[in-house]
Scaffold this motif. Sequence first.
Motif, mmCIF file in Angstrom:
data_model
loop_
_atom_site.group_PDB
_atom_site.id
_atom_site.type_symbol
_atom_site.label_atom_id
_atom_site.label_comp_id
_atom_site.label_asym_id
_atom_site.label_seq_id
_atom_site.Cartn_x
_atom_site.Cartn_y
_atom_site.Cartn_z
ATOM 1 N N ARG A 104 0.838 -1.190 0.000
ATOM 2 C CA ARG A 104 0.000 0.000 0.000
ATOM 3 C C ARG A 104 0.879 1.248 0.000
ATOM 4 N N GLU A 105 0.329 2.312 -0.535
ATOM 5 C CA GLU A 105 1.103 3.553 -0.679
ATOM 6 C C GLU A 105 1.577 4.075 0.667
ATOM 7 N N GLU A 106 0.760 3.911 1.711
ATOM 8 C CA GLU A 106 1.123 4.447 3.015
ATOM 9 C C GLU A 106 2.198 3.627 3.719
ATOM 10 N N ASP A 107 2.574 2.478 3.144
ATOM 11 C CA ASP A 107 3.573 1.622 3.794
ATOM 12 C C ASP A 107 4.949 2.270 3.847
ATOM 13 N N ARG A 108 5.235 3.160 2.906
ATOM 14 C CA ARG A 108 6.553 3.797 2.902
ATOM 15 C C ARG A 108 6.806 4.542 4.205
ATOM 16 N N ALA A 109 5.801 5.242 4.709
ATOM 17 C CA ALA A 109 5.971 5.983 5.963
ATOM 18 C C ALA A 109 6.218 5.020 7.123
ATOM 19 N N LEU A 110 5.519 3.895 7.125
ATOM 20 C CA LEU A 110 5.704 2.907 8.182
ATOM 21 C C LEU A 110 7.112 2.324 8.152
ATOM 22 N N LEU A 111 7.617 2.043 6.946
ATOM 23 C CA LEU A 111 8.972 1.501 6.808
ATOM 24 C C LEU A 111 10.021 2.539 7.202
ATOM 25 N N ASP A 112 9.825 3.780 6.765
ATOM 26 C CA ASP A 112 10.787 4.833 7.106
ATOM 27 C C ASP A 112 10.857 5.040 8.615
#
Length: 486
Positions: A343-351
């Motif tokens: 999902r697009e919002e996963d990048r923030a979670l990974l960062d």
Amino acid sequence: MAALTLPFENSFAALPPEFFTRLMPTPLPAPYLVGVSEDAARLIGLDPAQLDADAIDVLAGNRVPDRASPLAAVYSGHQFGVWAGQLGDGRAILLGDVATEAGPVELQLKGAGLTPYSRMGDGRAVLRSSIREFLCSEAMHALGIPTTRALSVIGSDHGVVRETIETAAVVVRMAPTFVRFGSFEHWFYRNDEARLRVLADYVIDRFYPELRDEDNPYAAMLEEVTRRTATLIAHWQAVGFMHGVMNTDNMSILGQTLDYGPFGFMEAFNAQHICNHTDQQGRYSYAMQPQIGHWNCYALAQALVPLIGSVEATQQALDVYQGAFGTKVDELLHAKLGMKEQREEDRALLDELFGILQANHTDFTLFFRRLSGVHAASDAGDEPLRDLFIDRPAFDAWAGKYRQRLRAEGSVDAERRVAMNGVNPKYVLRNYLAQVAIEKAQHKDFSEVERLLKVLQRPFDEQPEHEQYAALPPDWATEVEVSCSS
């Protein structure tokens, strides 16, 4: 004896003589077996139980098998970003290739003595680095990461000079080919388009035959090598592996991990960590590896421009790197976190995750392994993970968002745990584990080499009898340094 009758085919030796120097290995005095990989042996049809004294002589380079055609290959390369000119196999001698069900496999003796390309070296490898390469080659294979393999380590009491006097050893390395980026750079910088083409045709016809019918097979080869290199480095980043010396002469044309020198697996997470004590500028730090992989592909691309025919077509082939790396690393990280959907919002979670790993210097391997114990519905399974963090409120905040993300895709704890434990290893070759095995081997006790190899060949299994190999490293482990000296 099977080791003396391998059906060598010697495809590289069929190239023009300018590509190598034919020579015999230098005998290793009084050789003895330090370790052998049964898995690698089976690949070429050898039974480790048959490795008698005659076989050890072959693996040490003291006897050359029938039908082998020993040679040292010439190549050049960029080292630490600087053009180094001619290099070549300074201590490695290729015996030839053997046909297997999985395709051709070359056998190369590393540490087999002086060659015309040894420069200021002695052509030998030491027991310390040989054990490290042997164990890590097989460990990386078990992790599912493209790599050269290692059949055996043969030791000797013969002394060689490094920072101190050490003992010599020979590793038998295995790969479909040891052609590297620097093999192409060698002919480009000599303005020898004819031999550049011979080498490219050899690689395409033998390893990329499906590309021969492309409109521009040389551009297609560059694109495929670039894609494989990007994918390989995504695997490195996902498991926390640091190569340490990503020179262009250490980059495989097949996208395999090649030349294990001052490598390391991430322990206390630090994206700027430099595993090679020689790398004073941090060119090959963990965070830099993706960028350096791209840089190395550019160096290969420059060498291939005369064959490809245009800068535009060359650039187009290189353009696959970022997409291939990003796609693979996203896929691997989602699998590590047990998330089936992207999902697009996963990048923030990974960062945010990597930010708190950095701030807390959390052990990389232990964190991802223990993450499988998190429950989507509550924090009941968080304690083993929380124990890895100094700033526990920061972890709690991230874990709450992670659980919310798991619930959003209907994640089932039991299913997710099995999937995560299949991609997050419990056991990796930490430097201190290798050091313990090395120190015992230096006193002729090879039991730890054998034991550690068996543990690392099952990196995802629980192996409760070997729990100590998955523990946090002891305090003295921070004193272990690795460098380009081997």
